[in-house]
Write a protein that holds these residues in place. Sequence first.
Motif, PDB file in Angstrom:
ATOM      1  N   GLY A 139       0.792  -1.231   0.000  1.00  9.02           N
ATOM      2  CA  GLY A 139       0.000   0.000   0.000  1.00  9.02           C
ATOM      3  C   GLY A 139       0.818   1.271   0.000  1.00  9.02           C
ATOM      4  N   ILE A 140       1.910   1.261  -0.749  1.00 18.90           N
ATOM      5  CA  ILE A 140       2.683   2.499  -0.877  1.00 18.90           C
ATOM      6  C   ILE A 140       2.016   3.364  -1.950  1.00 18.90           C
ATOM      7  CG2 ILE A 140       4.944   3.454  -1.452  1.00 18.90           C
ATOM      8  CD1 ILE A 140       4.829   1.794   1.151  1.00 18.90           C
ATOM      9  N   TYR A 141       1.822   4.643  -1.640  1.00 15.38           N
ATOM     10  CA  TYR A 141       1.148   5.532  -2.588  1.00 15.38           C
ATOM     11  C   TYR A 141       2.113   6.015  -3.666  1.00 15.38           C
ATOM     12  CZ  TYR A 141      -2.481   5.728   0.968  1.00 15.38           C
ATOM     13  OH  TYR A 141      -3.460   5.402   1.865  1.00 15.38           O
ATOM     14  N   ALA A 142       1.713   5.861  -4.905  1.00 16.68           N
ATOM     15  CA  ALA A 142       2.567   6.273  -6.020  1.00 16.68           C
ATOM     16  C   ALA A 142       2.609   7.790  -6.161  1.00 16.68           C
ATOM     17  CB  ALA A 142       2.067   5.654  -7.324  1.00 16.68           C
ATOM     18  N   THR A 143       1.515   8.451  -5.762  1.00 17.08           N
ATOM     19  CA  THR A 143       1.455   9.900  -5.944  1.00 17.08           C
ATOM     20  C   THR A 143       2.088  10.653  -4.768  1.00 17.08           C
ATOM     21  OG1 THR A 143      -0.797   9.720  -5.109  1.00 17.08           O
ATOM     22  CG2 THR A 143      -0.536  10.004  -7.473  1.00 17.08           C
ATOM     23  N   LEU A 144       2.616   9.907  -3.783  1.00 19.19           N
ATOM     24  CA  LEU A 144       3.269  10.540  -2.644  1.00 19.19           C
ATOM     25  C   LEU A 144       4.734  10.118  -2.619  1.00 19.19           C
ATOM     26  CD1 LEU A 144       0.275  10.901  -1.855  1.00 19.19           C
ATOM     27  CD2 LEU A 144       0.869  10.272   0.471  1.00 19.19           C
ATOM     28  N   ASP A 145       5.630  11.021  -2.237  1.00 18.17           N
ATOM     29  CA  ASP A 145       7.025  10.597  -2.121  1.00 18.17           C
ATOM     30  C   ASP A 145       7.231   9.897  -0.771  1.00 18.17           C
ATOM     31  OD1 ASP A 145       7.524  12.504  -0.155  1.00 18.17           O
ATOM     32  OD2 ASP A 145       8.311  13.976  -1.558  1.00 18.17           O
ATOM     33  N   VAL A 146       8.468   9.454  -0.512  1.00 14.06           N
ATOM     34  CA  VAL A 146       8.699   8.623   0.667  1.00 14.06           C
ATOM     35  C   VAL A 146       8.329   9.356   1.951  1.00 14.06           C
ATOM     36  CG1 VAL A 146      10.516   7.527   2.034  1.00 14.06           C
ATOM     37  CG2 VAL A 146      10.426   7.174  -0.437  1.00 14.06           C
TER      38      VAL A 146
END
Lengths: 239, 289, 326
Positions: free
Chosen positions: A95-102
Motif C-alpha cells: 500500500g505504498i502511494y505512487a502519488t506521494l514521495d517517501v
Amino acid sequence: MTDASVSSPVLAVENVAGHYADSHILHGVSMHVSPGEVVTIVGRNGAGKTTLLRAIMGILTKRSGSIKVFDKETIAFAPERIARLGVGYVPEERGIYATLDVTENLMLPPKVAEGGMSVEQIYQLFPNLRERRKSPGTRLSGGEQQMLAIARVLRTGAKLLLLDEPTEGLAPVIVQQIGATIELMKKQGLTLVLVEQNFRFAARLADRHYVMENGRIVDAIERSQVTARMDAIKSYLGI
Amino acid sequence: MSMQALFGQLLVGLINGSFYAMLSLGLAIIFGLLGITNIAQGAFYMLGGFTTWMLFRWAGIGYFWALLLVPVIVGLVGAAIEKTLLRRVYNLDHMYGLLLTFGIMMFIQGMFVYFFATAGRPYAVPPELGGAYNLGFMFLPKYRGWVVLASVVFCFATWFAIEKTSLGRTLRAATENPTLTRAFGVNVPGLMTVGFGIGVALAGAAGVLAAPIYPVSPLMGADLIIVVFAVVVVGGMGSILGSIVTSMMLGLLEGLTKVVYPQGSNMVIFVIMFVVLLIRPAGLFGRER
Amino acid sequence: MSQETLQATSPVTAPGLKSAGRDLTLVWYGLGIAALLAAPFFFYPIFLVKVLCFALFACAFNLLLGSCGLLSFGHAAFFGAAGYVAGHAAKEWGLPFEAALVCGTAAAAAVGLLFGYVSVRRQGLQFAMITLALAQLVYFLALQLPFTHAEDGLSAIPRGKVLGTFDLDNIFVLYYATAVVFLIGFVAMHRMTNSTFGQLLKAIRDNEPRAISLGYEVHRYKLMAFVLSATMAGLAGSTKAIAFKIVALTDVHWSTSGSVILMTLLGGLGTLFGPVVGAAVVVSMEDYLADSGLPINAVIGAIFILCILLFRRGIVGEIQHRFGKR
C-alpha cells in the motif's frame, strides 16, 4: 474467556464471520492477543488469513460477530475509527502511494496515540529510506517499500500492529532486517499480529500460532509446543 | 483590423481561459476523489456570480468581501449536497453520479430562472479596479488584468495546497487508495465532502470574478460547463498544470478566432476537440488508460 | 465492491427462458399493436404523435446504453439535425413525406458516423462528456447555418401525403403514419438487440478486454451500434419535424438530450418497453407543467434526482422486478 488475573486482551475476536463478493470467507473465527504478544496466523494460500486482518481492520465491511480492540466493540466501526483506537496496518500489497514521495508516505497516517517514533528515529532505523526520501513511493525496491510500510505505522504510536506477509517475495538479507525490526517492536511493548507464510521466520518471533484452514481457526500452538508438534504443523502448511 | 481589437480579444480569450482553468481544476479534484463528473460545475459558477450580486444588492456587501465570502458559501452549499445526495451513489455505476449532478444542475438553474428570469443583471466593476492602463499598443482595463491575475493566484494556490500541504497529501492519498487511507485513521468520507466543497468553491470564485464582466444570469454557466468538458477532453485527464495550460491555450485560440472568423468563435474549441480526438485519443496531456 | 450496473437484462433475453420469453414477447407485441390501433380513440392524437416520436427517440438512446453500456449525452444532435434536414427537404425541396424522412434519417446517420468514429474509443464518463460537447457543436451550427434560420428555426413545414394519397393534415392519418414509423423502428431495434450482433455487443459491454483478446474489433462493433442508434434517433427527429411542422433550436439543445435520458431512466434503463412508457410519462408531464406555472426545469431536475436515488429500476424495470422475474 480470559483469565481474570491476566490483563484484558488487546484484541479479542469472537465468532467472526465475513464475506466478499468472491470466495474469501470467514466462518466463526475466534482468537485473542494479550498485550505485548506476537501472534502469527499461519495457513495455506486462500485460508482466509488476509481476510481476517481486513475484518479486524474494518475494511471488510460484510462482517459479523464480535471484535474487541482495547476492550471496545468495533464490529460496527468504520476503518478510520478502528485505526484511531491505536491500530496500525501493514497491508499485504504494502500500500505504498505512487502519488506521494517517501516522506509524504511516512507522514500520511495521522498520529493515533502518544509514543510513536519520530521521523529522525525512523530514518536511523531505515537509513535507505532517508536516502530515497524524495522519490515517489513506488520507485522503491520491494524491500524498501516493505520497510516504508512498516515505518509508516511506527510513527503513529499505534500499539497493536497488523502485519500482512511482511517477508513475502523479499531477499534473505531483507527478511533478516525485518525480523530484527519486529523483535525491536516487541521489545518496545507493541502487540503484533502477523500473517506469515514463512513458518521458520514466524517461529522465531511468535508467542503463539493460530492455524487457519478454509476460513476457520483449526488450531492454536503455543511457542513451547512448536518443536513437539512439528509434524502437525508441517501437514497443516503442506511443507 | 486594429491592434487594439486583436489584443482586446486575446485578453477576453485569456479571461475565458482563466474561467475554464478554475472550473476544470475543480472538476479534476472532484473526479479524482469522488469518481463523479460534476456536470453541475457550471451551476455552481452561476451560484457564485449570483451570490455576489445578491450580497451587494441585499446586504450591501461589496466585491472584495464577496471574493472572500462567496467561495465559502458556495463550498458549503456543495458540501451539503455531497453529504445529502452524492454520498448515496458512490457504490453505483459512475454514470449515476453524472446523471445525479445533471439533475442537481437542472434543479438549481431551474429555480434561479423561476425566481430571477433569464435576463442578465449588471454588476459594477469595483472602483478600485476601474479605469485602464495604457500599454502603448492597447488599453488594458484594470479589472480584466485583475481577473487573469486573480485566477492565476487561485489556480496556483490550489496547486500548492494539493502538492505541498498535509491536507493535499491526504487528498492525494485518498484519491489513490481510499480504503487503505481510511485504515490509517483518515476520515475519508469527511474528506470527500471537503474535496467536493473545494472543487465547487473554485467554480464559485470564478463566478465572483465573472460578475463584473459578464451579466449575472441564471444560465451563465449552462453552456460554459460544456466548453469546460471539451477543454478537459482536449487536455486529457492528466496533470493539474496540463489542464491549466490547455485552458489558457484554448481561451486564447477562441479569442483569436473571434477576430479572424467571428462566426466560428463559439465552435472552435469543439472543433479542436474533434481533431484532437482523431489524432491523439488520450488528449494532449493524458495517458492512454 | 459490488457495483450495480446500469443495464438490467430484459427478461426476454434471459437464457433458458428463450422460447417462453419469445411467446411472451409476441403477446406483448399483440397487446402493443392493439393499443397503438385503439389509442387515438381515447387520447388526443397529436399528443400521441408526440409521445411516439419521443418514444422512438428514447428507444434509440436506450439501444446504445443497453447494448453497449455507452451513455450518450448528445443524442439531441441526431434528433435535431435530422429534423432540420427533413424539414428543409420537405419545405424547400418539396420532397414527399417518405423522401424527407429518408433524407433526415440519412443525415443523422452521417453525423452519427462522424461523431461515433471519435467517441466510441472512449468509455464511460469520457464518452458522455465527448458526446455532449460534440452535440453542442451541432447546436452552434444550427444557430449559424443559413438553412436552419437561427432562433426562428424552420416553421410551416408542409406535411404532405403518405404514398401520395393520404393527407397527413388529417390527424388520424398523421397518427397512424407515425405509429407505422414507430413500429418499424421499434421492431428493427428489438431484432437487432436479439441478433448475434446484439449478443456480441453485450459480450463486449460485459467484458471488453476478453472480447478484444478473442480477436473482435471492438471499436468497429461499437461504432456500428452508435450509428444505428443515431439513425433511429434521426428517424424520430425527422418524423417529429414533419408531424409538428416545426424544428427549433430546442431540438438540438442539451436539454433535449437530458430529456431523453430522463425518459429512459424513468421508464427503465435497458428494458424493452421502458423508454416507451418513460416517453409517455415525460411528455405528459411536460405538457402539464407547461401550463402549471411551476418551474419546469427545476421540477424535472428534482425528478431526475429522486429517480436516481430511489427509483433506479424505472417503471418497467420495477414491474419486471416485482412480477414475473424468473
